[in-house]
Design a protein around this motif. Structure first.
Motif, PDB file in Angstrom:
ATOM      1  N   SER A 177      11.304   6.122  -1.424  1.00 54.63           N
ATOM      2  CA  SER A 177      12.318   5.560  -2.320  1.00 54.63           C
ATOM      3  C   SER A 177      11.844   4.313  -3.064  1.00 54.63           C
ATOM      4  CB  SER A 177      13.587   5.223  -1.533  1.00 54.63           C
ATOM      5  OG  SER A 177      13.309   4.246  -0.542  1.00 54.63           O
ATOM      6  N   GLU A 178      10.754   3.689  -2.619  1.00 51.15           N
ATOM      7  CA  GLU A 178      10.247   2.474  -3.263  1.00 51.15           C
ATOM      8  C   GLU A 178       9.019   2.715  -4.132  1.00 51.15           C
ATOM      9  OE1 GLU A 178       9.705  -0.774  -0.553  1.00 51.15           O
ATOM     10  OE2 GLU A 178      11.624  -0.398   0.429  1.00 51.15           O
ATOM     11  N   LEU A 179       8.486   3.919  -4.142  1.00 55.11           N
ATOM     12  CA  LEU A 179       7.246   4.181  -4.866  1.00 55.11           C
ATOM     13  C   LEU A 179       7.388   3.985  -6.369  1.00 55.11           C
ATOM     14  CD1 LEU A 179       5.817   7.257  -2.937  1.00 55.11           C
ATOM     15  CD2 LEU A 179       5.242   4.830  -2.677  1.00 55.11           C
ATOM     16  N   ASP A 180       8.579   4.175  -6.914  1.00 57.58           N
ATOM     17  CA  ASP A 180       8.763   4.009  -8.359  1.00 57.58           C
ATOM     18  C   ASP A 180       8.708   2.547  -8.782  1.00 57.58           C
ATOM     19  OD1 ASP A 180      11.191   3.276  -7.210  1.00 57.58           O
ATOM     20  OD2 ASP A 180      12.406   4.242  -8.765  1.00 57.58           O
ATOM     21  N   GLN A 181       8.655   1.623  -7.831  1.00 55.19           N
ATOM     22  CA  GLN A 181       8.571   0.195  -8.133  1.00 55.19           C
ATOM     23  C   GLN A 181       7.129  -0.303  -8.181  1.00 55.19           C
ATOM     24  OE1 GLN A 181      11.237  -2.045  -5.560  1.00 55.19           O
ATOM     25  NE2 GLN A 181      12.452  -0.197  -5.300  1.00 55.19           N
ATOM     26  N   GLY A 182       6.180   0.596  -7.928  1.00 55.22           N
ATOM     27  CA  GLY A 182       4.767   0.232  -7.962  1.00 55.22           C
ATOM     28  C   GLY A 182       4.183   0.123  -6.570  1.00 55.22           C
ATOM     29  N   PHE A 183       2.884   0.339  -6.501  1.00 55.54           N
ATOM     30  CA  PHE A 183       2.196   0.312  -5.212  1.00 55.54           C
ATOM     31  C   PHE A 183       0.700   0.127  -5.445  1.00 55.54           C
ATOM     32  CE2 PHE A 183       2.829   4.685  -6.586  1.00 55.54           C
ATOM     33  CZ  PHE A 183       1.528   5.170  -6.620  1.00 55.54           C
ATOM     34  N   ILE A 184       0.005  -0.169  -4.378  1.00 51.36           N
ATOM     35  CA  ILE A 184      -1.456  -0.276  -4.366  1.00 51.36           C
ATOM     36  C   ILE A 184      -1.989   1.007  -3.731  1.00 51.36           C
ATOM     37  CG2 ILE A 184      -3.389  -1.493  -3.266  1.00 51.36           C
ATOM     38  CD1 ILE A 184      -2.249  -3.089  -5.522  1.00 51.36           C
ATOM     39  N   SER A 185      -3.000   1.606  -4.351  1.00 46.52           N
ATOM     40  CA  SER A 185      -3.521   2.874  -3.834  1.00 46.52           C
ATOM     41  C   SER A 185      -4.806   2.719  -3.035  1.00 46.52           C
ATOM     42  CB  SER A 185      -3.757   3.854  -4.994  1.00 46.52           C
ATOM     43  OG  SER A 185      -4.666   3.299  -5.920  1.00 46.52           O
ATOM     44  N   ILE A 186      -5.386   1.530  -3.034  1.00 43.81           N
ATOM     45  CA  ILE A 186      -6.627   1.273  -2.301  1.00 43.81           C
ATOM     46  C   ILE A 186      -6.445  -0.009  -1.495  1.00 43.81           C
ATOM     47  CG2 ILE A 186      -9.079   0.694  -2.494  1.00 43.81           C
ATOM     48  CD1 ILE A 186      -9.089   2.086  -5.220  1.00 43.81           C
ATOM     49  N   LEU A 187      -6.810   0.033  -0.228  1.00 44.82           N
ATOM     50  CA  LEU A 187      -6.855  -1.188   0.578  1.00 44.82           C
ATOM     51  C   LEU A 187      -8.289  -1.703   0.554  1.00 44.82           C
ATOM     52  CD1 LEU A 187      -4.655  -0.214   3.660  1.00 44.82           C
ATOM     53  CD2 LEU A 187      -4.094  -1.830   1.836  1.00 44.82           C
ATOM     54  N   HIS A 188      -8.473  -2.872   0.005  1.00 47.89           N
ATOM     55  CA  HIS A 188      -9.815  -3.450  -0.094  1.00 47.89           C
ATOM     56  C   HIS A 188     -10.159  -4.195   1.188  1.00 47.89           C
ATOM     57  CE1 HIS A 188      -8.599  -2.882  -4.307  1.00 47.89           C
ATOM     58  NE2 HIS A 188      -9.883  -2.627  -4.474  1.00 47.89           N
ATOM     59  N   PRO A 189     -11.406  -4.105   1.619  1.00 50.83           N
ATOM     60  CA  PRO A 189     -11.803  -4.833   2.824  1.00 50.83           C
ATOM     61  C   PRO A 189     -11.914  -6.335   2.545  1.00 50.83           C
ATOM     62  CG  PRO A 189     -13.675  -3.638   1.915  1.00 50.83           C
ATOM     63  CD  PRO A 189     -12.483  -3.259   1.093  1.00 50.83           C
ATOM     64  N   ARG A 190     -11.828  -7.110   3.593  1.00 50.86           N
ATOM     65  CA  ARG A 190     -11.934  -8.573   3.506  1.00 50.86           C
ATOM     66  C   ARG A 190     -13.175  -8.992   2.699  1.00 50.86           C
ATOM     67  NH1 ARG A 190     -10.303 -13.088   6.174  1.00 50.86           N
ATOM     68  NH2 ARG A 190      -8.993 -11.889   7.574  1.00 50.86           N
ATOM     69  N   GLU A 191     -14.298  -8.322   2.956  1.00 46.68           N
ATOM     70  CA  GLU A 191     -15.545  -8.701   2.287  1.00 46.68           C
ATOM     71  C   GLU A 191     -15.435  -8.543   0.767  1.00 46.68           C
ATOM     72  OE1 GLU A 191     -15.358  -6.389   4.820  1.00 46.68           O
ATOM     73  OE2 GLU A 191     -15.923  -7.816   6.385  1.00 46.68           O
ATOM     74  N   TRP A 192     -14.718  -7.515   0.318  1.00 46.96           N
ATOM     75  CA  TRP A 192     -14.539  -7.294  -1.121  1.00 46.96           C
ATOM     76  C   TRP A 192     -13.774  -8.466  -1.731  1.00 46.96           C
ATOM     77  CZ3 TRP A 192     -10.471  -6.785  -4.522  1.00 46.96           C
ATOM     78  CH2 TRP A 192     -10.793  -6.294  -5.789  1.00 46.96           C
ATOM     79  N   PHE A 193     -12.678  -8.869  -1.078  1.00 43.53           N
ATOM     80  CA  PHE A 193     -11.907 -10.007  -1.574  1.00 43.53           C
ATOM     81  C   PHE A 193     -12.734 -11.290  -1.534  1.00 43.53           C
ATOM     82  CE2 PHE A 193      -7.900  -7.572  -0.973  1.00 43.53           C
ATOM     83  CZ  PHE A 193      -7.326  -7.834  -2.208  1.00 43.53           C
ATOM     84  N   GLU A 194     -13.485 -11.491  -0.462  1.00 46.70           N
ATOM     85  CA  GLU A 194     -14.308 -12.700  -0.356  1.00 46.70           C
ATOM     86  C   GLU A 194     -15.332 -12.764  -1.483  1.00 46.70           C
ATOM     87  OE1 GLU A 194     -15.781 -12.381   3.656  1.00 46.70           O
ATOM     88  OE2 GLU A 194     -13.988 -13.380   4.487  1.00 46.70           O
ATOM     89  N   ARG A 195     -15.962 -11.632  -1.770  1.00 48.19           N
ATOM     90  CA  ARG A 195     -16.950 -11.578  -2.856  1.00 48.19           C
ATOM     91  C   ARG A 195     -16.282 -11.877  -4.200  1.00 48.19           C
ATOM     92  NH1 ARG A 195     -19.130  -7.443  -0.931  1.00 48.19           N
ATOM     93  NH2 ARG A 195     -17.953  -5.865  -2.049  1.00 48.19           N
ATOM     94  N   ALA A 196     -15.123 -11.268  -4.443  1.00 49.29           N
ATOM     95  CA  ALA A 196     -14.401 -11.482  -5.701  1.00 49.29           C
ATOM     96  C   ALA A 196     -13.963 -12.944  -5.836  1.00 49.29           C
ATOM     97  CB  ALA A 196     -13.211 -10.539  -5.791  1.00 49.29           C
TER      98      ALA A 196
ATOM     99  N   PHE B  64       0.842  -1.194   0.000  1.00 49.51           N
ATOM    100  CA  PHE B  64       0.000   0.000   0.000  1.00 49.51           C
ATOM    101  C   PHE B  64       0.876   1.242   0.000  1.00 49.51           C
ATOM    102  CE2 PHE B  64      -2.477   3.211   2.471  1.00 49.51           C
ATOM    103  CZ  PHE B  64      -3.427   3.461   1.493  1.00 49.51           C
ATOM    104  N   VAL B  65       0.496   2.223  -0.800  1.00 43.32           N
ATOM    105  CA  VAL B  65       1.291   3.444  -0.973  1.00 43.32           C
ATOM    106  C   VAL B  65       1.624   4.113   0.357  1.00 43.32           C
ATOM    107  CG1 VAL B  65      -0.722   4.936  -1.362  1.00 43.32           C
ATOM    108  CG2 VAL B  65       1.499   5.576  -2.330  1.00 43.32           C
ATOM    109  N   GLY B  66       0.703   4.090   1.299  1.00 42.40           N
ATOM    110  CA  GLY B  66       0.930   4.733   2.589  1.00 42.40           C
ATOM    111  C   GLY B  66       1.888   3.987   3.498  1.00 42.40           C
ATOM    112  N   ASN B  67       2.234   2.763   3.116  1.00 41.59           N
ATOM    113  CA  ASN B  67       3.135   1.956   3.947  1.00 41.59           C
ATOM    114  C   ASN B  67       4.534   1.815   3.358  1.00 41.59           C
ATOM    115  OD1 ASN B  67       0.998   1.556   5.679  1.00 41.59           O
ATOM    116  ND2 ASN B  67       0.408  -0.388   4.760  1.00 41.59           N
ATOM    117  N   LEU B  68       4.773   2.428   2.221  1.00 42.96           N
ATOM    118  CA  LEU B  68       6.072   2.297   1.560  1.00 42.96           C
ATOM    119  C   LEU B  68       6.907   3.562   1.720  1.00 42.96           C
ATOM    120  CD1 LEU B  68       4.908   0.690  -1.806  1.00 42.96           C
ATOM    121  CD2 LEU B  68       6.101  -0.454   0.062  1.00 42.96           C
ATOM    122  N   PRO B  69       8.213   3.401   1.841  1.00 45.50           N
ATOM    123  CA  PRO B  69       9.063   4.599   1.845  1.00 45.50           C
ATOM    124  C   PRO B  69       9.059   5.234   0.454  1.00 45.50           C
ATOM    125  CG  PRO B  69      10.412   2.607   1.945  1.00 45.50           C
ATOM    126  CD  PRO B  69       8.973   2.177   2.020  1.00 45.50           C
TER     127      PRO B  69
END
Length: 135
Positions: A29-48, A22-27
């Motif tokens: 210096s690592e952002l240019d390597q890619g990141f996730i901008s949304i943290l999905h809730p457990r229910e979203w993953f379970e549904r998917a 997650f973007v908010g958890n990375l230093p």
């Protein structure tokens, strides 16, 4: 590495992988390597996962990446993510084959996440191939 459909058993690993990238958890210096901008809730993953829309890559039994393909939200659904709101909004104004995307069958692709430990091994291309065959 193995790619397979995710099960409910994989959901904790999906959440942990997303949290780690997650973007908010990375230093900065690592952002240019890619990141996730949304943290999905457990229910979203379970549904998917229940819809058969999540493929995972595993190495030595650990989930090292995933790709999610989901149905678009219903017209009455409340969309809390500003990114998703904009994507859904664009489906009414962007056309394909002369018709707005919203009037056609479509799916939402993403997130796609590959852990640093698994990058550079063709996993992104493999995810594209397997989901292209399925969807």
């Amino acid at each position: 590495m193995t790619i397979r459909l995710a099960t409910r058993h994989d959901v904790p690993s999906l959440l942990a992988l997303e949290e780690r990238h997650f973007v908010g958890n990375l230093p900065e210096s690592e952002l240019d390597q890619g990141f996730i901008s949304i943290l999905h809730p457990r229910e979203w993953f379970e549904r998917a996962v229940d819809q058969g829309g999540v493929h995972v890559a595993t190495a030595d039994g650990d989930v090292v990446g995933f790709i999610v393909i989901t149905e678009p939200p219903s017209a009455s659904a409340e969309i809390t993510s500003p990114i998703m709101r904009k994507i859904v909004e664009l489906t009414t104004s962007v056309s394909f084959d002369g018709r707005p995307i919203a009037e056609q069958r479509y799916a939402l692709r993403g997130p796609v996440l590959i852990d640093r430990s698994a990058r550079g091994r063709g996993l992104y291309s493999a995810f594209n191939a397997i989901t292209g065959d399925v969807y």
